[in-house]
Design a protein around this motif. Structure first.
Motif, short mmCIF file in Angstrom:
data_model
loop_
_atom_site.label_atom_id
_atom_site.label_comp_id
_atom_site.label_asym_id
_atom_site.label_seq_id
_atom_site.Cartn_x
_atom_site.Cartn_y
_atom_site.Cartn_z
N ILE A 262 50.05 47.98 35.14
CA ILE A 262 49.12 48.70 34.26
C ILE A 262 48.58 47.72 33.24
O ILE A 262 49.31 46.87 32.72
CB ILE A 262 49.85 49.86 33.53
N ALA A 263 47.30 47.82 32.98
CA ALA A 263 46.69 46.93 32.00
C ALA A 263 47.36 47.10 30.65
O ALA A 263 47.57 48.22 30.18
CB ALA A 263 45.20 47.22 31.88
N LEU B 223 40.28 45.72 29.00
CA LEU B 223 39.69 44.86 30.01
C LEU B 223 38.74 43.87 29.37
O LEU B 223 37.92 44.22 28.53
CB LEU B 223 38.95 45.70 31.04
N PRO C 233 47.30 42.00 35.06
CA PRO C 233 46.46 43.19 34.91
C PRO C 233 45.52 43.17 33.72
O PRO C 233 44.98 44.20 33.35
CB PRO C 233 47.52 44.27 34.72
N HIS D 273 41.88 43.50 35.48
CA HIS D 273 41.87 44.55 36.49
C HIS D 273 43.30 45.02 36.69
O HIS D 273 44.23 44.19 36.73
CB HIS D 273 41.28 44.03 37.81
N PRO D 274 43.54 46.31 36.83
CA PRO D 274 44.91 46.82 36.84
C PRO D 274 45.70 46.49 38.09
O PRO D 274 46.93 46.50 38.06
CB PRO D 274 44.72 48.33 36.69
N THR D 275 45.03 46.22 39.20
CA THR D 275 45.71 45.91 40.45
C THR D 275 45.11 44.66 41.07
O THR D 275 43.99 44.25 40.74
CB THR D 275 45.59 47.06 41.46
N TYR E 68 53.70 44.81 42.11
CA TYR E 68 52.43 45.47 42.37
C TYR E 68 52.56 46.19 43.71
O TYR E 68 52.51 45.56 44.77
CB TYR E 68 51.30 44.44 42.38
#
Length: 371
Positions: free
Chosen positions: A20-21, A25, A41, A44-46, A67
């Motif tokens: 999770i970020a 961003l 992250p 981008h979270p993934t 992940y």
């Protein structure tokens, strides 16, 4: 009569948190016309989100974490983790079939040139032999190329681990009948796979494995590194171990014409190089067929059936050391007259003849031993 090399090809096939970020961003920056650096992250979270957002040639850095996702890559990218003990791409609960119809944790296709380093790719998958089986940890096909370094590929099994047909290979390169791929694997640990460690398929496919460790699963039958159906490979300064036939796998035994043997390294194409490796605790250490292979300087120990099996071709071994097993070298003729030259090969502590010939169907097998 069963020829194991042919049947080998036919066989093919930490707590969990979603990253999770942790901060807003931030757009990746790059000089005009240059490549960008993206951070997971942070940006981008993934990993897949970063891959989707990246332009060809971009670099993706992945911070520590597990992940739980599939990653599909079809563009030229570099993905670097924080270390194989810190950054892990973990098989998700449900896997979506890829270009070959199989389930992989990471798929590289569409001619992409991809570098993966300092991370782990890990199962197990949630499927079974009957439904949702895990096909590969990393799948390379469609003319794509993988550079895998300082990494780990581990626990590539279904739940529970079982001898599923066409499943599950840690790194699977190329495709049949026409697909190709290539890989370079350096300083990488490949362990706990359910089917094979590295399989390279088809004429035009190739792989180099250097300074890496390939170790079979303790409870199911496995093979180590296979270059089959015309694929060319190079294995140097690596350790390949514990690839054996285990219950309930049927049809295994020392009869090269009617039974299966599981091997550390398998090859069948000219240009393949197998040198300066440590190969231990397999049923057969090295199993090769054809002509034009380079083999030398390997240390083979306690491979239960035979250190090296040489089938249907012409072979020269140079300065290998073979200890234990029933035979040190088996020379096998089943489709053509077969000859082998053992140049400075040292064989000790075998329970049977150090060098044994096996002949079938009117063909002859001969061995010449040089000091």
């Amino acid at each position: 009569m069963a020829i194991p090399l042919i049947r080998t090809a036919a066989r093919l096939g930490l707590g969990v948190v979603t990253a999770i970020a942790v901060c807003p961003l931030v757009p990746a920056s790059a000089a005009a016309g240059g490549s960008a650096d993206l951070v997971v992250p942070r940006d981008h979270p993934t990993i897949q989100a970063a891959v989707d957002a990246a332009a060809p040639g971009d670099r993706i850095s992945v911070r520590p974490g597990i992940y739980r996702e599939q990653v599909v890559i079809g563009k030229n990218l570099s993905i670097t983790g924080s270390g194989d003990g810190k950054t892990t791409i973990q098989a998700p609960q449900t896997l979506t079939p890829g270009d070959d119809g199989g389930n992989s944790i990471v798929e590289i296709h569409n001619g992409a040139q991809v570098s993966l380093s300092k991370l782990a790719v890990s199962g197990p998958g949630s499927g079974t032999c009957d439904s949702g089986a895990l096909g590969a940890g990393i799948r390379v096909l469609g003319g794509a190329s993988l550079d895998l370094g300082h990494a780990a590929v581990t626990h590539i099994t279904d739940t529970p681990a079982a001898p599923c047909f066409h499943s599950a290979t840690a790194v699977l390169v190329g495709d049949l009948p026409t697909g190709t791929g290539s890989a370079t694997i350096r300083d990488t640990k490949i362990t706990g796979y359910q089917g094979a460690g590295v399989v390279v398929l088809n004429t035009g496919s190739s792989a180099t494995i250097e300074r890496s460790t390939v170790t079979g699963h303790p409870t199911v039958s496995t093979d180590g590194i296979e270059f089959v159906e015309g694929a060319v490979g190079r294995v140097v300064k690596s350790t390949v171990s514990e690839n054996e036939c285990r219950e309930p796998d049927p049809g295994c035994g020392p009869d090269f014409f009617n039974e299966f043997q599981h091997a550390g390294i398998v090859g069948d194409a000219p240009g393949t190089v197998i040198e300066h490796n440590r190969i231990t605790g397999n049923q057969v250490g090295i199993y090769v067929a054809g002509t034009g292979l380079t083999i030398g300087g390997n240390d083979l120990r306690k491979n239960s059936y035979v250190g090296m099996a040489l089938q249907d071709g012409s072979f020269t071994l140079r300065k290998d050391r073979i200890t234990g097993g029933v035979h040190g070298v088996a020379v096998i003729a089943s489709a053509v007259d077969t000859d082998a030259v053992l140049d400075g090969v040292k064989i000790t502590q075998t329970s049977g003849a150090p060098v044994q010939t096996f002949e079938c169907c009117g063909f002859t097998a001969t061995a010449t031993v040089k000091p």
